[in-house]
Write a protein that holds these residues in place. Structure first.
Motif, PDB file in Angstrom:
ATOM      1  N   VAL A   1       0.840  -1.197   0.000  1.00  0.00           N
ATOM      2  CA  VAL A   1       0.000   0.000   0.000  1.00  0.00           C
ATOM      3  C   VAL A   1       0.877   1.249   0.000  1.00  0.00           C
ATOM      4  CG1 VAL A   1      -1.627   1.372   1.377  1.00  0.00           C
ATOM      5  CG2 VAL A   1      -2.037  -1.068   1.029  1.00  0.00           C
ATOM      6  N   ALA A   2       1.915   1.248   0.828  1.00  0.00           N
ATOM      7  CA  ALA A   2       2.815   2.406   0.888  1.00  0.00           C
ATOM      8  C   ALA A   2       3.473   2.650  -0.469  1.00  0.00           C
ATOM      9  CB  ALA A   2       3.879   2.174   1.962  1.00  0.00           C
ATOM     10  N   LYS A   3       3.863   1.576  -1.133  1.00  0.00           N
ATOM     11  CA  LYS A   3       4.472   1.696  -2.469  1.00  0.00           C
ATOM     12  C   LYS A   3       3.464   2.242  -3.477  1.00  0.00           C
ATOM     13  CE  LYS A   3       6.474  -1.110  -6.132  1.00  0.00           C
ATOM     14  NZ  LYS A   3       6.699  -2.466  -6.613  1.00  0.00           N
ATOM     15  N   GLU A   4       2.258   1.703  -3.450  1.00  0.00           N
ATOM     16  CA  GLU A   4       1.222   2.167  -4.387  1.00  0.00           C
ATOM     17  C   GLU A   4       0.865   3.625  -4.159  1.00  0.00           C
ATOM     18  OE1 GLU A   4      -0.421   0.498  -7.072  1.00  0.00           O
ATOM     19  OE2 GLU A   4       1.334  -0.765  -6.749  1.00  0.00           O
ATOM     20  N   LEU A   5       0.732   4.016  -2.914  1.00  0.00           N
ATOM     21  CA  LEU A   5       0.394   5.413  -2.598  1.00  0.00           C
ATOM     22  C   LEU A   5       1.511   6.348  -3.013  1.00  0.00           C
ATOM     23  CD1 LEU A   5      -1.373   5.047   0.860  1.00  0.00           C
ATOM     24  CD2 LEU A   5      -2.433   5.507  -1.352  1.00  0.00           C
ATOM     25  N   GLY A   6       2.742   5.863  -2.944  1.00  0.00           N
ATOM     26  CA  GLY A   6       3.879   6.681  -3.367  1.00  0.00           C
ATOM     27  C   GLY A   6       3.912   6.917  -4.856  1.00  0.00           C
ATOM     28  N   GLN A   7       3.207   6.057  -5.641  1.00  0.00           N
ATOM     29  CA  GLN A   7       3.193   6.178  -7.101  1.00  0.00           C
ATOM     30  C   GLN A   7       2.069   7.076  -7.597  1.00  0.00           C
ATOM     31  OE1 GLN A   7       3.062   2.224  -8.685  1.00  0.00           O
ATOM     32  NE2 GLN A   7       5.127   1.750  -8.053  1.00  0.00           N
TER      33      GLN A   7
END
Length: 172
Positions: free
Chosen positions: A165-171
């Motif tokens: 989720v953190a990776k996706e939100l960062g994108q």
């Protein structure tokens, strides 16, 4: 709210194959979606190995014959396609490929499928996509737009999910 309906191309483009290097996939399909389901299983990197049939019955234990659920004939059954990727540890020959169970709310699948999956691959991780509140199970990762949050009981799954989720939100 109701589950949204996905188009064929949206289903094909789901990144289901990236979720696991090996394992089993169980995909419910009806009517014209049989061929799309088979295609998706292959696109996602799995080999179709089995089909489970759910024969729908009513409270009187009789086969459902009405309901206007089919185009040409009323649907008295649904199919769950089973695919395999890699060489997962599975128990073979424990269960039958037919489930006879009562129909309940629209789109609700038989509870028997969960026990069947847990017997076939008791040590495997389990993910349900398009989950609803009535089918949350301990040890399963349940994702769906009708859930109040994500329900995880395994610490490693929770950590992996939070990282994703953190990776996706960062994108975004």
């Amino acid at each position: 709210s109701t589950q949204s309906t996905w188009g064929d191309d949206e289903m094909r483009s789901m990144k289901v194959g990236e979720l696991s290097d090996e394992g089993l996939i169980f995909l419910w399909v009806t009517g014209r979606a049989m061929e799309l389901g088979r295609e998706c299983i292959e696109l996602w990197g799995y080999q179709l190995i089995q089909e489970i049939v759910w024969v729908k019955i009513n409270q009187l234990q009789r086969i459902i014959r009405t309901g206007r659920t089919g185009h040409w004939l009323n649907h008295s059954k649904e199919h769950c396609l089973v695919g395999v990727k890699g060489n997962p540890k599975i128990n073979r020959g424990l269960d039958c490929d037919v489930i006879v169970s009562e129909v309940r709310e629209t789109s609700r699948k038989p509870d028997e499928i969960y026990g069947l999956i847990e017997r076939i691959c008791p040590d495997g991780r389990k993910l349900e996509i398009f989950a609803r509140n009535h089918n949350i199970h301990d040890g399963w990762l349940s994702l769906g737009n009708q859930l109040e949050g994500v329900h995880l009981t395994e610490p490693q799954l929770l950590e992996n999910y939070n990282n994703w989720v953190a990776k996706e939100l960062g994108q975004l």
